[in-house]
Scaffold this motif. Structure first.
Motif, PDB file in Angstrom:
ATOM      1  N   ARG A  39     -12.563  -0.336   3.902  1.00 54.56           N
ATOM      2  CA  ARG A  39     -13.170  -0.072   5.217  1.00 54.56           C
ATOM      3  C   ARG A  39     -12.589  -0.988   6.286  1.00 54.56           C
ATOM      4  NH1 ARG A  39     -15.288   4.535   3.211  1.00 54.56           N
ATOM      5  NH2 ARG A  39     -16.965   4.181   1.730  1.00 54.56           N
ATOM      6  N   SER A  40     -11.375  -1.444   6.081  1.00 52.96           N
ATOM      7  CA  SER A  40     -10.759  -2.399   6.980  1.00 52.96           C
ATOM      8  C   SER A  40      -9.485  -1.818   7.576  1.00 52.96           C
ATOM      9  CB  SER A  40     -10.432  -3.690   6.214  1.00 52.96           C
ATOM     10  OG  SER A  40      -9.749  -4.606   7.030  1.00 52.96           O
ATOM     11  N   ALA A  41      -9.237  -2.125   8.843  1.00 51.44           N
ATOM     12  CA  ALA A  41      -8.011  -1.666   9.504  1.00 51.44           C
ATOM     13  C   ALA A  41      -6.939  -2.737   9.345  1.00 51.44           C
ATOM     14  CB  ALA A  41      -8.276  -1.375  10.970  1.00 51.44           C
ATOM     15  N   GLY A  42      -6.418  -2.843   8.123  1.00 54.44           N
ATOM     16  CA  GLY A  42      -5.400  -3.837   7.822  1.00 54.44           C
ATOM     17  C   GLY A  42      -4.362  -3.287   6.868  1.00 54.44           C
ATOM     18  N   ALA A  43      -3.277  -4.042   6.687  1.00 52.48           N
ATOM     19  CA  ALA A  43      -2.140  -3.554   5.911  1.00 52.48           C
ATOM     20  C   ALA A  43      -2.486  -3.297   4.447  1.00 52.48           C
ATOM     21  CB  ALA A  43      -0.982  -4.556   6.004  1.00 52.48           C
ATOM     22  N   THR A  44      -3.358  -4.113   3.853  1.00 49.50           N
ATOM     23  CA  THR A  44      -3.717  -3.895   2.456  1.00 49.50           C
ATOM     24  C   THR A  44      -4.414  -2.556   2.274  1.00 49.50           C
ATOM     25  OG1 THR A  44      -3.959  -6.279   2.118  1.00 49.50           O
ATOM     26  CG2 THR A  44      -4.919  -4.849   0.450  1.00 49.50           C
ATOM     27  N   ASN A  45      -5.267  -2.193   3.225  1.00 47.37           N
ATOM     28  CA  ASN A  45      -5.949  -0.903   3.138  1.00 47.37           C
ATOM     29  C   ASN A  45      -5.006   0.245   3.469  1.00 47.37           C
ATOM     30  OD1 ASN A  45      -8.413   0.169   2.314  1.00 47.37           O
ATOM     31  ND2 ASN A  45      -9.030   0.605   4.417  1.00 47.37           N
ATOM     32  N   VAL A  46      -4.027   0.017   4.344  1.00 51.20           N
ATOM     33  CA  VAL A  46      -3.008   1.032   4.606  1.00 51.20           C
ATOM     34  C   VAL A  46      -2.219   1.314   3.326  1.00 51.20           C
ATOM     35  CG1 VAL A  46      -0.902   1.577   5.902  1.00 51.20           C
ATOM     36  CG2 VAL A  46      -2.815   0.468   7.050  1.00 51.20           C
ATOM     37  N   LEU A  47      -1.970   0.277   2.524  1.00 52.12           N
ATOM     38  CA  LEU A  47      -1.296   0.468   1.244  1.00 52.12           C
ATOM     39  C   LEU A  47      -2.063   1.451   0.368  1.00 52.12           C
ATOM     40  CD1 LEU A  47       0.902  -0.402  -0.821  1.00 52.12           C
ATOM     41  CD2 LEU A  47      -0.624  -2.267  -1.493  1.00 52.12           C
ATOM     42  N   LEU A  56       3.938  -1.672   4.889  1.00 48.02           N
ATOM     43  CA  LEU A  56       4.928  -2.618   5.395  1.00 48.02           C
ATOM     44  C   LEU A  56       5.056  -2.499   6.911  1.00 48.02           C
ATOM     45  CD1 LEU A  56       7.123  -4.737   4.958  1.00 48.02           C
ATOM     46  CD2 LEU A  56       8.738  -2.858   4.527  1.00 48.02           C
ATOM     47  N   LEU A  57       5.069  -1.260   7.416  1.00 44.67           N
ATOM     48  CA  LEU A  57       5.147  -1.049   8.852  1.00 44.67           C
ATOM     49  C   LEU A  57       3.924  -1.643   9.548  1.00 44.67           C
ATOM     50  CD1 LEU A  57       6.507   0.200  11.319  1.00 44.67           C
ATOM     51  CD2 LEU A  57       5.323   2.355  10.784  1.00 44.67           C
ATOM     52  N   ALA A  58       2.742  -1.406   8.981  1.00 47.98           N
ATOM     53  CA  ALA A  58       1.519  -1.964   9.560  1.00 47.98           C
ATOM     54  C   ALA A  58       1.555  -3.485   9.559  1.00 47.98           C
ATOM     55  CB  ALA A  58       0.301  -1.464   8.784  1.00 47.98           C
ATOM     56  N   LEU A  59       2.017  -4.060   8.461  1.00 47.96           N
ATOM     57  CA  LEU A  59       2.118  -5.518   8.348  1.00 47.96           C
ATOM     58  C   LEU A  59       3.031  -6.096   9.428  1.00 47.96           C
ATOM     59  CD1 LEU A  59       1.495  -8.077   6.576  1.00 47.96           C
ATOM     60  CD2 LEU A  59       3.616  -7.557   5.363  1.00 47.96           C
ATOM     61  N   LEU A  60       4.202  -5.485   9.599  1.00 47.02           N
ATOM     62  CA  LEU A  60       5.163  -5.981  10.579  1.00 47.02           C
ATOM     63  C   LEU A  60       4.645  -5.833  12.006  1.00 47.02           C
ATOM     64  CD1 LEU A  60       8.481  -4.626   9.021  1.00 47.02           C
ATOM     65  CD2 LEU A  60       7.649  -6.989   9.021  1.00 47.02           C
ATOM     66  N   LEU A  61       4.023  -4.694  12.301  1.00 45.30           N
ATOM     67  CA  LEU A  61       3.509  -4.471  13.650  1.00 45.30           C
ATOM     68  C   LEU A  61       2.336  -5.392  13.961  1.00 45.30           C
ATOM     69  CD1 LEU A  61       3.731  -0.574  13.890  1.00 45.30           C
ATOM     70  CD2 LEU A  61       5.095  -2.243  15.157  1.00 45.30           C
TER      71      LEU A  61
END
Length: 217
Positions: A39-47, A56-61
Motif C-alpha cells: 500500500r506504499s508508493a515506493g520502488a519496492t512496491n512497484v517491483l 528500477l525506473l521508479a527508484l532512479l526517478l
C-alpha cells in the motif's frame, strides 16, 4: 531574511511530491500502486506491481527528485539551515505528497538522492549498512531502518572530525546533523508496522510476497 530559503523549502516539497511510482504503475497496469502489496508508493512496491525494470525506473526517478531539491536549494544560495530544511522537505514530499492526498511512500529512495549530494560520505556509509543488512537478512525494511539509524551517527562523526565545509563563516555541521536526523525520523516512522512484524517474525523477505499490507516499499 530573504525569501530564498522559504522558496527553496516549498519547491523542494513540491519536487518530493512528484508521484513517480504511482504514475509508472498507473501507466503500466492501470491501477493505483497503493492498492496492492505494501500500500506504499515506493520502488519496492512497484517491483511487486510491475517488475524489476519499472521498479528500477521508479527508484532512479525518486532519487533524482531528492537530488534535484538539493541542487535547487544550493542554486538559490540559501544558508546551511535552509538547505537542510529543503532536504527534509523533499523527503516529506515523498512521504506526504500533495498530489496523492498525502499518502505516499516511505522516503528511502528520495532520501538517498538528497543525502548523496548533501552528505556524500555519510550517505555511502549508510548505503553500506543497507546492503549488508539486506544481504544478511533479506529484509528491505530492516536495511532501510538500519541505514536510517546509522545516518545521523555517521554525520555526527563527520562533523566532529571537521570534515564538513564551512560556508560563509558558518559551520554547516549542526544544520546537516539536524536535517539528517529529521530525515531518519521520517523514514523510521514510516516503518513502524515493519518493526512490529520484524519483532513478530512475520515480515516478508526480499523476493517474497508480503503477508499483510504495509510491508516496506
Amino acid at each position: 531574511m530573504t525569501a530564498a530559503g522559504p522558496v527553496a523549502v516549498a519547491l523542494s516539497y513540491l519536487l518530493g511530491s512528484l508521484p513517480w511510482s504511482y504514475l509508472i504503475v498507473r501507466l503500466h497496469r492501470g491501477i493505483d500502486v497503493r492498492s496492492i502489496g505494501s500500500r506504499s508508493a515506493g520502488a519496492t512496491n512497484v517491483l511487486r506491481a510491475s517488475g524489476k525494470w519499472a521498479a528500477l525506473l521508479a527508484l532512479l526517478l525518486d532519487a533524482a527528485k531528492g537530488a534535484a531539491a538539493v541542487v535547487l536549494a544550493r542554486s538559490l544560495e540559501v544558508g546551511s539551515w535552509w538547505l537542510a530544511a529543503a532536504a527534509v522537505a523533499a523527503v516529506a514530499g515523498h512521504v506526504f505528497p500533495l498530489f496523492l492526498g498525502f499518502r505516499g511512500g516511505k522516503g528511502v529512495a528520495t532520501a538517498a538522492g538528497v543525502l548523496a549530494l548533501l552528505v556524500p560520505g555519510a550517505a555511502l556509509g549508510a548505503l553500506a549498512v543497507f546492503v549488508v543488512m539486506v544481504a544478511w537478512k533479506r529484509y528491505v525494511s530492516l536495511g532501510s531502518i538500519s541505514a536510517a539509524v546509522a545516518l545521523p551517527l555517521l554525520v555526527g562523526v563527520y562533523w566532529l572530525s571537521g570534515a564538513f565545509r564551512v560556508d560563509q563563516g558558518v559551520d554547516s555541521g549542526p544544520a546537516l546533523l539536524a536535517g539528517t536526523a529529521a530525515i531518519a525520523v521520517l523514514v523510521i516512522s514510516k516503518h513502524r508496522a515493519n518493526l512490529a512484524r520484524l519483532r513478530a517474525g512475520t515480515e516478508s523477505r526480499l523476493g517474497s510476497s508480503p503477508p499483510t499490507p504495509e510491508a516496506s516499499g
